[in-house]
Write an enzyme that holds these catalytic residues in place. Structure first.
Site: not given
Ligand code: DGL
Length: 276
Positions: A18, A50-51, A82-83, A194-195
């Site tokens: 992640d 990442y988002g 998820n991203t 997932t956060h």
């Molecule tokens: N935990 C990540 C997700 O499930 C992304 C969080 C991030 O880095 O923006 O999308």
């Protein structure tokens, strides 16, 4: 000879990654469902979040994280983000073949549809996941009659990484995001990042009774089991699997917050810093 090769394969770890600590919610579900499996987790903390990044950057980060886990010798890769799943799953599958790659969006959509609450889903996710309509497409593929509304909630990633999962500030921010979905009264909230399971109690409280919260963790663990079984590489026996934690920056912070996700304390010595 054949069975020796099979045993070596069975003993290889499952790789999980992640952008940060969020994927530990998925890792924890895998650990509970498959306690004999060795696991290696990578949090790309140097490049989180990442988002908010462009699809090109997210794909580059995700393929580099996957390559680092590939170097460890893994039998399966879980994209516990998820991203990255929404943006880069096909690229990751191509890159890692023949190692199977499992994303978290489809399992999350499966959990939402299986909850069978009435078909009005509010998806809380990152900007990139929402921009791609990843959950809407995945839910509608399973239930064409479903109504899906997606809300980008990037600040919830920061709250989870900070460990501020409850209290006044977390409640106010969650309320603000749920207010954005003004007029849409969901019966299911999909935690599409997932956060967000770390903020589950706060989100549930603000959403109120009658709204069911779902996430990808346990359905992803079920897909991992089914895939290992289908490939004949499930690790059985009486010994527990090991866990290695890798991060690209901030071992102390990763340990502090990661411990909350895993439900036991960690120190910086439990986290190996790696460069991608
Ligand atoms: N935990 C990540 C997700 O499930 C992304 C969080 C991030 O880095 O923006 O999308």
């Amino acid at each position: 000879m054949r069975s020796m090769t099979a045993n070596v394969q069975n003993d290889l770890p499952i790789g999980v990654f992640d952008s940060g600590v969020g994927g530990l919610t998925v890792l924890d579900a895998i650990r509970q469902a498959l306690p004999h499996e060795h696991l290696v987790y990578l949090g790309d903390t140097a490049r989180l979040p990442y988002g908010t990044k462009s699809p090109a950057s997210i794909e580059r980060y995700a393929t580099q994280a996957a390559a680092k886990l590939g170097e460890q010798g893994i039998k399966l890769l879980v994209v516990a983000c998820n991203t990255a799943s929404a943006v880069a799953l096909n690229a990751l599958r191509e890159q890692m073949a023949p190692v199977p790659v499992i994303g978290v969006v489809e399992p999350g959509a499966t959990a939402a549809v299986a909850a069978n609450t009435g078909g009005k889903h509010l998806v809380l996710a990152t900007e990139a996941t929402v921009r791609l309509g990843a959950y809407r497409k995945a839910v509608e593929a399973l239930d064409p009659a479903a109504e899906v509304r997606e809300e980008a909630c990037e600040m919830l990633v920061a709250l989870a990484e900070e460990g501020w999962s409850d209290g006044e500030i977390a409640t106010a921010i969650v309320r603000r995001y749920l207010d954005e979905a003004n007029g849409f009264a969901p019966d299911t909230i999909i935690l599409g990042c997932t956060h967000f399971p770390l903020l589950r109690d706060t989100i549930a409280e603000v959403a109120g009774a009658g709204v069911t919260l779902v996430d990808s963790a346990s359905t992803t663990a079920a897909v991992v089991r089914a895939t290992l079984e289908a490939n004949g590489v499930l690790r059985s026996g009486s010994t527990s699997g090991s866990l290695r934690l890798l991060a690209t920056d901030g071992a102390t912070r990763f340990a502090r917050v990661g411990g909350r996700f895993l439900g036991h304390s960690l120190t910086y010595q439990d986290v190996e810093l790696v460069d991608l």
